[in-house]
Motif scaffolding. Sequence first.
Motif, PDB file in Angstrom:
ATOM      1  N   ALA A  58       2.002  17.002  55.383  1.00  0.00           N
ATOM      2  CA  ALA A  58       3.085  16.968  56.365  1.00  0.00           C
ATOM      3  C   ALA A  58       4.434  16.767  55.675  1.00  0.00           C
ATOM      4  O   ALA A  58       5.438  17.386  56.035  1.00  0.00           O
ATOM      5  N   ILE A  59       4.453  15.906  54.653  1.00  0.00           N
ATOM      6  CA  ILE A  59       5.695  15.668  53.911  1.00  0.00           C
ATOM      7  C   ILE A  59       5.953  16.790  52.918  1.00  0.00           C
ATOM      8  O   ILE A  59       7.063  17.328  52.833  1.00  0.00           O
ATOM      9  N   LEU A  60       4.924  17.167  52.155  1.00  0.00           N
ATOM     10  CA  LEU A  60       5.075  18.228  51.158  1.00  0.00           C
ATOM     11  C   LEU A  60       5.590  19.525  51.778  1.00  0.00           C
ATOM     12  O   LEU A  60       6.426  20.223  51.195  1.00  0.00           O
ATOM     13  N   ASP A  61       5.094  19.849  52.973  1.00  0.00           N
ATOM     14  CA  ASP A  61       5.436  21.117  53.611  1.00  0.00           C
ATOM     15  C   ASP A  61       6.682  21.038  54.483  1.00  0.00           C
ATOM     16  O   ASP A  61       7.018  22.005  55.175  1.00  0.00           O
ATOM     17  N   GLY A  62       7.362  19.884  54.466  1.00  0.00           N
ATOM     18  CA  GLY A  62       8.634  19.760  55.151  1.00  0.00           C
ATOM     19  C   GLY A  62       8.560  19.643  56.663  1.00  0.00           C
ATOM     20  O   GLY A  62       9.530  19.965  57.361  1.00  0.00           O
TER      21      GLY A  62
ATOM     22  N   LYS B  64       8.232  10.907  64.237  1.00  0.00           N
ATOM     23  CA  LYS B  64       9.173  11.662  63.420  1.00  0.00           C
ATOM     24  C   LYS B  64       8.989  11.301  61.955  1.00  0.00           C
ATOM     25  O   LYS B  64       8.742  10.141  61.624  1.00  0.00           O
ATOM     26  N   ILE B  65       9.098  12.268  61.078  1.00  0.00           N
ATOM     27  CA  ILE B  65       9.071  12.013  59.636  1.00  0.00           C
ATOM     28  C   ILE B  65      10.508  11.876  59.162  1.00  0.00           C
ATOM     29  O   ILE B  65      11.282  12.846  59.185  1.00  0.00           O
ATOM     30  N   GLU B  66      10.883  10.691  58.764  1.00  0.00           N
ATOM     31  CA  GLU B  66      12.238  10.410  58.294  1.00  0.00           C
ATOM     32  C   GLU B  66      12.356  10.692  56.795  1.00  0.00           C
ATOM     33  O   GLU B  66      11.369  10.667  56.062  1.00  0.00           O
ATOM     34  N   ASP B  67      13.592  10.913  56.325  1.00  0.00           N
ATOM     35  CA  ASP B  67      13.798  11.076  54.888  1.00  0.00           C
ATOM     36  C   ASP B  67      13.434   9.807  54.124  1.00  0.00           C
ATOM     37  O   ASP B  67      13.123   9.864  52.932  1.00  0.00           O
ATOM     38  N   SER B  68      13.469   8.681  54.811  1.00  0.00           N
ATOM     39  CA  SER B  68      13.112   7.413  54.173  1.00  0.00           C
ATOM     40  C   SER B  68      11.595   7.228  54.052  1.00  0.00           C
ATOM     41  O   SER B  68      11.130   6.303  53.379  1.00  0.00           O
ATOM     42  N   ASP B  69      10.818   8.093  54.679  1.00  0.00           N
ATOM     43  CA  ASP B  69       9.359   7.999  54.595  1.00  0.00           C
ATOM     44  C   ASP B  69       8.851   8.548  53.271  1.00  0.00           C
ATOM     45  O   ASP B  69       9.397   9.517  52.731  1.00  0.00           O
ATOM     46  N   ASN B  70       7.789   7.925  52.789  1.00  0.00           N
ATOM     47  CA  ASN B  70       6.974   8.546  51.760  1.00  0.00           C
ATOM     48  C   ASN B  70       5.524   8.517  52.244  1.00  0.00           C
ATOM     49  O   ASN B  70       5.258   8.121  53.382  1.00  0.00           O
TER      50      ASN B  70
ATOM     51  N   SER C 179      13.738  24.208  45.105  1.00  0.00           N
ATOM     52  CA  SER C 179      14.978  23.622  45.624  1.00  0.00           C
ATOM     53  C   SER C 179      14.919  22.101  45.553  1.00  0.00           C
ATOM     54  O   SER C 179      13.846  21.497  45.474  1.00  0.00           O
ATOM     55  N   SER C 180      16.079  21.476  45.610  1.00  0.00           N
ATOM     56  CA  SER C 180      16.152  20.013  45.574  1.00  0.00           C
ATOM     57  C   SER C 180      15.387  19.402  46.742  1.00  0.00           C
ATOM     58  O   SER C 180      14.691  18.393  46.581  1.00  0.00           O
ATOM     59  N   ARG C 181      15.498  19.990  47.920  1.00  0.00           N
ATOM     60  CA  ARG C 181      14.789  19.480  49.094  1.00  0.00           C
ATOM     61  C   ARG C 181      13.280  19.589  48.903  1.00  0.00           C
ATOM     62  O   ARG C 181      12.544  18.652  49.229  1.00  0.00           O
TER      63      ARG C 181
ATOM     64  N   GLY D 223       6.002  12.907  49.041  1.00  0.00           N
ATOM     65  CA  GLY D 223       4.726  13.255  49.674  1.00  0.00           C
ATOM     66  C   GLY D 223       3.518  12.865  48.853  1.00  0.00           C
ATOM     67  O   GLY D 223       2.402  12.842  49.377  1.00  0.00           O
ATOM     68  N   LEU D 224       3.714  12.542  47.570  1.00  0.00           N
ATOM     69  CA  LEU D 224       2.612  12.126  46.705  1.00  0.00           C
ATOM     70  C   LEU D 224       2.759  10.680  46.235  1.00  0.00           C
ATOM     71  O   LEU D 224       2.017  10.242  45.348  1.00  0.00           O
ATOM     72  N   CYS D 225       3.694   9.940  46.805  1.00  0.00           N
ATOM     73  CA  CYS D 225       3.942   8.558  46.391  1.00  0.00           C
ATOM     74  C   CYS D 225       3.332   7.572  47.385  1.00  0.00           C
ATOM     75  O   CYS D 225       3.623   7.629  48.578  1.00  0.00           O
ATOM     76  N   PRO D 226       2.463   6.672  46.925  1.00  0.00           N
ATOM     77  CA  PRO D 226       2.192   6.327  45.529  1.00  0.00           C
ATOM     78  C   PRO D 226       0.980   7.019  44.919  1.00  0.00           C
ATOM     79  O   PRO D 226       0.724   6.845  43.724  1.00  0.00           O
ATOM     80  N   PHE D 227       0.199   7.746  45.715  1.00  0.00           N
ATOM     81  CA  PHE D 227      -1.013   8.333  45.155  1.00  0.00           C
ATOM     82  C   PHE D 227      -1.207   9.745  45.669  1.00  0.00           C
ATOM     83  O   PHE D 227      -1.014   9.976  46.863  1.00  0.00           O
TER      84      PHE D 227
END
Length: 308
Positions: free
Chosen positions: A120-124, A151-157, A213-215, A223-227
Amino acid sequence: MKVIFMGTPEFAVPILEGLIENYNVVGVVSQPDKKVGRHQELKPTPIKEVALKNNIKVFQPVKIRKEYDEILALEPDIIVTCAYGQIIPKEILDYPKLGCINVHASLLPKLRGGAPIHRAILDGYDKTGITIMYMDVKMDNGDIISTSETKIEDSDNLESLHDRLSIMGRDLLLETLPSIIDGTNNRIVQNEDEVTFGYNITREEEHVDFNRSSREIFNHIRGLCPFPSSYAMLDDLEVKIYDSYIGNKKYAATPGEICSIYKDGIGVCTRDGEIIITDIKISGKKRMKVKDYLNGVKGDTLLGKVFK
């Protein structure tokens, strides 16, 4: 009503604990214990630990498609699964009169599979959630009973989203079970035209490609933190990367090249700008903030080096 729970990782723990507090859990099925750490000590799964703490019988079949007679001997009225880790055979799926219910960490039919939170995070994705569904023989294919989104926030990992969804899964299951028991629940067929997949992460996918891209790189790292964590190579050393943010500069440089040194991080050239890396673990060393790492090296000596 007799409940059997099937699950393995930490994600499923609040869900099992919620069931134990509210229902009669007669058995727990989990993956076999694994050896972990430098000394390869055999460690029980998080779900097994909860079951033993509550004096609940535990089954750990190596291949559940062949080892299920003892499970069905408990005569469950309903089976609840969450991140169990094996394909459950039809003989089990067909047994409980109230069915087999799965708690899945995505908004199905999006992100079927074993790593929906990572993906979900990796794919934006801008949102994800929990789906309670009936199980069938195909992976995450059954009818939807209920959903809850976040919602997935930019502050989420990965860690923060994992923990939030775990609690949401518990709450939605407990909210939904009464309607399943009395037969008033929804049953919505998944739209096959909207299916995406959240397959498990491969080792190759952990590598950061600075030509993106940076994004995309920002999403990849969190999306891979911490594992399992993302990584890149610098001076032939593996550097695990745990945190970053998107910078404002653009460089006429090779993607992956270190072009700026900041108080809190290292500015690395990307396809369309800059990513600032702030949390790392260099092979053979402990994880550290980049600002602490920079206290021990001269930042200028890093300029021009290239992450590969």
